[in-house]
Each structure stands twice: as structure tokens, then as C-alpha cells.
Design a protein around this motif. Structure first.
Motif, mmCIF file in Angstrom:
data_model
loop_
_atom_site.group_PDB
_atom_site.id
_atom_site.type_symbol
_atom_site.label_atom_id
_atom_site.label_comp_id
_atom_site.label_asym_id
_atom_site.label_seq_id
_atom_site.Cartn_x
_atom_site.Cartn_y
_atom_site.Cartn_z
ATOM 1 N N UNK A 237 0.863 -1.181 0.000
ATOM 2 C CA UNK A 237 0.000 0.000 0.000
ATOM 3 C C UNK A 237 0.897 1.227 0.000
ATOM 4 N N UNK A 238 0.737 2.097 -0.999
ATOM 5 C CA UNK A 238 1.551 3.306 -1.068
ATOM 6 C C UNK A 238 0.673 4.549 -1.114
ATOM 7 N N UNK A 239 1.082 5.545 -0.339
ATOM 8 C CA UNK A 239 0.404 6.835 -0.307
ATOM 9 C C UNK A 239 1.233 7.883 -1.049
ATOM 10 N N UNK A 240 2.165 7.408 -1.862
ATOM 11 C CA UNK A 240 2.912 8.282 -2.759
ATOM 12 C C UNK A 240 1.911 9.016 -3.658
ATOM 13 N N UNK A 241 2.044 10.341 -3.787
ATOM 14 C CA UNK A 241 1.006 11.099 -4.511
ATOM 15 C C UNK A 241 0.845 10.732 -5.978
ATOM 16 N N UNK A 242 1.944 10.426 -6.679
ATOM 17 C CA UNK A 242 1.854 10.182 -8.125
ATOM 18 C C UNK A 242 2.811 9.056 -8.518
ATOM 19 N N UNK A 243 2.439 7.807 -8.250
ATOM 20 C CA UNK A 243 3.340 6.695 -8.575
ATOM 21 C C UNK A 243 3.415 6.387 -10.063
ATOM 22 N N UNK A 244 2.409 6.815 -10.854
ATOM 23 C CA UNK A 244 2.393 6.546 -12.292
ATOM 24 C C UNK A 244 2.118 7.841 -13.050
ATOM 25 N N UNK A 245 2.925 8.120 -14.073
ATOM 26 C CA UNK A 245 2.696 9.318 -14.873
ATOM 27 C C UNK A 245 1.351 9.272 -15.582
ATOM 28 N N UNK A 246 0.955 8.091 -16.066
ATOM 29 C CA UNK A 246 -0.223 7.982 -16.923
ATOM 30 C C UNK A 246 -1.509 7.664 -16.167
ATOM 31 N N UNK A 247 -1.418 7.528 -14.833
ATOM 32 C CA UNK A 247 -2.602 7.227 -14.036
ATOM 33 C C UNK A 247 -2.888 8.346 -13.052
ATOM 34 N N UNK A 248 -4.086 8.345 -12.514
ATOM 35 C CA UNK A 248 -4.487 9.385 -11.569
ATOM 36 C C UNK A 248 -3.599 9.369 -10.339
#
Length: 450
Positions: A237-248
Motif C-alpha cells: 500500500x503506497x500513499x505516494x502522490x503520483x506513482x504513475x505518470x499515466x494514471x491518476x
């Protein structure tokens, strides 16, 4: 196996209640938890026989080992557990039972420590009490679940291909999320709903409103529970704000409900927003740029704050627009809920709540009107429209946000000099490491053509 934890109203718990429940539940160990200035969870574990001493403030730790906590001779720190936060950790019921208490930090002479984030929020709430008595807060917490390799390393991908509100039979993420909700409710945290979010592997858990300090405690607890439950299912479980460029990206939507002296809990007049609600919105918008450094505290946070996936990028409010910075939903009845949509779940919730409460209170005192609510998408605003309405763009980098923070005396005042200085120093160093790093994108873009 022990029975499930008893759901006790946390507000009713006293030291005597905690000791009684610990005996009845055969608690063997107690984790005394707190966070550093970055919101990273820490804990000291004690045997249950030391619980009485701990509740009397007799447990100390080396504050010199915690980022941002000490200056010079301030080393020995005292843990002051809050009895209202006592909860059994549900995943320990099959073995030695463990409980959790969230602590405030005091100096060696017993005085509240100015670098304690939880104490900082208490101070901010006290300071706002004249204009925001009884303010309550709720949270919408977004996060991703990623698969882990056979060696336990996270894989930045998910076998889940669902989208917003999807329901898929046999979805491992779905069952993991349900287990998280069950664990949180067993610990006394009331959950309003939970569902799949836009991104593959992205989820949301919505927590019912409570007093603001309890809401901040809830995020700390939710992050801990989510990570523990996910690991049981070989997920991260990650609360990193933007783990994927192409996803929300993952946001933390924070709701405030005012109970003002003039208007009571309803905070609406004949279906219209009360003046105090409008003033609070005005204050949040006025100080939004400075608050961004605290509410969006990582270099990765600013990959989320772009014109996509309904992320807010302008200081504007609306009753309907999903990408406004502040939204006041017109449905649901009861009091008006001020929804702040820019924070992300990597923030230190005590500091984020402190600056948002201080900003809203300043707006009420200064009668800061926010202008007319926007109708439509904020992404469609032209530069001329933004200039005419005095709408500003949120900081586009952590470095820019830190400059805004340094120039805002209201937000700095909510943090206090110690936390402001320690936070700024830590984040400037983080940004400098990021600035110097050579990223794969740069090699892909430049290595062959230059």
C-alpha cells in the motif's frame, strides 16, 4: 483466539479505562506512537506492565535520533500518551495481543515540545477557537495497492484493471480494502464508504467526520493499517502522490464543517452559505500557496498537481467543479462542508490540519470573501479570466511552494518557528537531492541526440 476488539467511544476513555481494557483483553505489549515533522510514524514498544507508568508520562526516548525534533541540548523527550487513542491492533489477536496509544511529546522538564506536530495542531485549534468552535473534519484517503515480487520487492504495477467504483469478483485489491476497513472500524474509526478509484490498483477509504485532532490521528492510523494489511496479501500500500505518470494521482480530500457562534452547526442561511463559511473559504484560498508546501510536501506531489485527473491547480472554489481547490457540495443536507481537494496523503496530517485551520480562521477574522463560485472546469479558465478574478496558480514545484511558505506569516505562525525552520531545512535538502539526481527521462531524451 481472542474475540474482536470492543468498540468503545474513544472520547470516553480515561487512564482508568485504558488500564481496565488492557487487563481484560490480556494486552501484552503497547506501542507508544508519534510522528516526526515529516509525518513518518515512530514508536516505542513497552510491556503492558509498564502501561501505568507510561500513562503518567514516565517513558522517555532520545529525541536526538528524530529528524527535526531537537536543537542542541534538547535530547531527552517524554512521551505523553493520549488515552482517547487507545486501540487494540487487530492483527495481533492470534498471538501476544498488542495495543496502540498516540502520544504528544514533552521536553525533559515536562513542558509541551514546540517541535511536536500533534501539539502544534492542538495549539492551532486553541487559537482558532474564538471563530471556529466545534469545527469537525472528515477525510477521503486515496492510495494504490501494488503487487510484490517473490522477494518482497514492490512492483510498480497491479493485476487490477478496474476503474472508478468498479466491482470485480475475486479482486485481491477489493478483498484487501475490505479487510482494511474492518480493521479500522475495530479500532474505533468510523468509515463512511470505500471504493475503487480511477487508477488500476487505486482505492479510496472515506472516514466519517470527527473532531480535527481525531481526524489527523485517523490518517496516521489508516496509513499504518493499510500497509500492514496489504503486506499480509503480498501487496504494497503506497500513499505516494503520483506513482504513475499515466494514471491518476492519490489525493487527500479534507472536509471541514463549521459550527459558528452566529449560525450553529448548519452554517447555511435559507439554503445559502453563511458569511463565516464564505470567509473561511476566502482564507483557505488566500493562503493556499503557502499551505501547499505542508499539504503537498514531496517533490513527487507536484507531478499530481497538473491539469489532469481533476487535480486542483488554481485558487478557486466551486459547488460542483471536481477540479476546484475548494468545493462546497450542495447535497447531503445538514451543515455546509468545505472540501479542500489539494492535499495529498503523504502529508503530515497534524501540520496540514494546523495550516488549513489557521488559514480558515484568518479568513473569518478578516472577512475574506472568496468571490463567486466557479461554474464549469477550472482547466477551461483563460489567463484573462484568472487575472480578472484574481485567481492564482498553485506552486508547480516543492521549491516554489517553500518560497511561498516562507513569505506567509499566518501559515508560518501556525507552525511555529521550530517546526517551520526544521521542515524548511529538511525539504530544501530533499529538493536539492532531487535537483542533482539524473533521471531516466533525461537519459532517454538527451543521451543519443547530444
Amino acid at each position: 483466539m481472542h474475540s474482536a476488539p470492543t468498540k468503545t467511544d474513544p472520547k470516553a476513555l480515561t487512564k482508568r479505562d485504558v488500564l481496565r481494557i488492557a487487563r481484560e483483553r490480556d494486552v501484552r505489549f503497547v506501542r507508544l506512537t508519534f510522528v516526526d515533522i515529516l509525518g513518518i510514524g515512530k514508536n516505542v514498544t513497552i510491556p503492558a506492565r509498564e502501561l501505568d507508568r507510561a500513562l503518567e508520562g514516565a517513558v522517555t526516548f532520545d529525541g536526538g535520533s528524530i529528524d527535526g525534533f531537537v536543537r542542541g541540548e534538547e535530547v531527552d523527550m517524554i512521551l505523553r500518551p493520549d488515552p482517547a487513542t487507545f486501540a487494540i491492533l487487530p492483527w495481533t489477536l492470534d498471538g501476544p495481543v498488542e495495543a496502540r496509544l498516540i502520544c504528544d511529546i514533552a521536553t525533559s522538564d515536562g513542558e509541551p515540545f514546540e517541535g511536536c506536530p500533534r501539539t502544534t495542531l492542538r495549539r492551532a485549534l486553541d487559537a482558532a477557537g474564538d471563530v471556529m468552535p466545534g469545527v469537525r473534519s472528515g477525510l477521503e484517503v486515496e492510495f494504490y495497492l501494488f503487487d510484490c515480487s517473490a522477494g518482497g520487492e514492490p512492483v510498480p504495477a497491479s493485476g487490477d484493471v478496474g476503474s472508478y467504483f468498479d466491482l470485480a469478483a475475486g479482486d485481491r485489491g477489493e478483498s484487501t480494502r475490505i479487510e482494511m476497513v474492518t480493521a479500522l472500524e475495530s479500532m474505533g474509526i468510523a468509515i463512511a464508504s470505500a471504493h475503487h478509484e480511477h487508477g488500476a490498483g487505486q482505492h479510496e477509504i472515506d472516514c466519517k467526520d470527527s473532531d480535527v485532532l481525531a481526524a489527523a490521528d485517523t490518517l496516521v492510523t489508516a496509513r499504518m493499517v493499510a500497509k500492514h494489511v496489504a503486506a499480509k496479501h503480498d501487496l504494497l500500500a503506497t500513499f505516494m502522490p503520483k506513482p504513475h505518470e499515466s494514471l491518476a494521482g492519490s489525493g487527500l480530500h479534507v472536509y471541514f464543517t463549521l459550527a459558528t457562534p452566529e449560525h450553529g452547526a448548519g452554517a447555511r442561511e435559507n439554503g445559502k452559505l453563511s458569511e463565516d463559511v464564505l470567509f473561511a473559504i476566502g482564507g483557505i484560498l488566500e493562503h493556499a500557496s503557502a499551505c501547499t508546501a505542508i499539504c503537498n510536501p514531496t517533490v513527487n506531489s507536484y507531478k499530481r498537481l497538473v491539469a489532469a485527473w481533476d487535480a486542483p491547480i488554481y485558487t478557486v472554489w466551486s459547488q460542483r467543479s471536481a477540479n476546484s481547490l475548494v468545493r462546497v457540495p450542495s447535497c447531503g443536507g445538514g451543515g455546509a462542508r468545505i472540501e479542500v481537494r489539494s492535499p495529498d496523503p503523504s502529508c503530515n496530517p497534524y501540520l496540514a490540519m494546523s495550516v488549513l485551520v489557521a488559514s480558515a480562521a484568518h479568513g473569518i477574522r478578516q472577512h475574506s470573501l472568496p468571490g463567486d463560485p466557479l461554474i464549469g472546469s477550472t482547466y477551461d479558465l483563460s489567463e484573462r479570466e484568472r487575472t480578472a478574478r484574481r485567481i492564482r496558480t498553485l506552486p508547480k514545484s516543492l521549491r516554489q511552494a517553500l518560497d511561498e511558505l516562507a513569505s506567509d506569516l499566518v501559515v508560518r505562525g501556525a507552525l511555529g518557528d521550530h517546526i517551520f525552520g526544521a521542515f524548511r531545512d529538511a525539504k530544501l535538502a530533499e529538493y536539492e537531492r532531487y535537483r542533482r539526481a539524473v533521471h531516466p527521462w533525461e537519459r532517454d531524451a538527451y543521451l543519443r541526440i547530444y
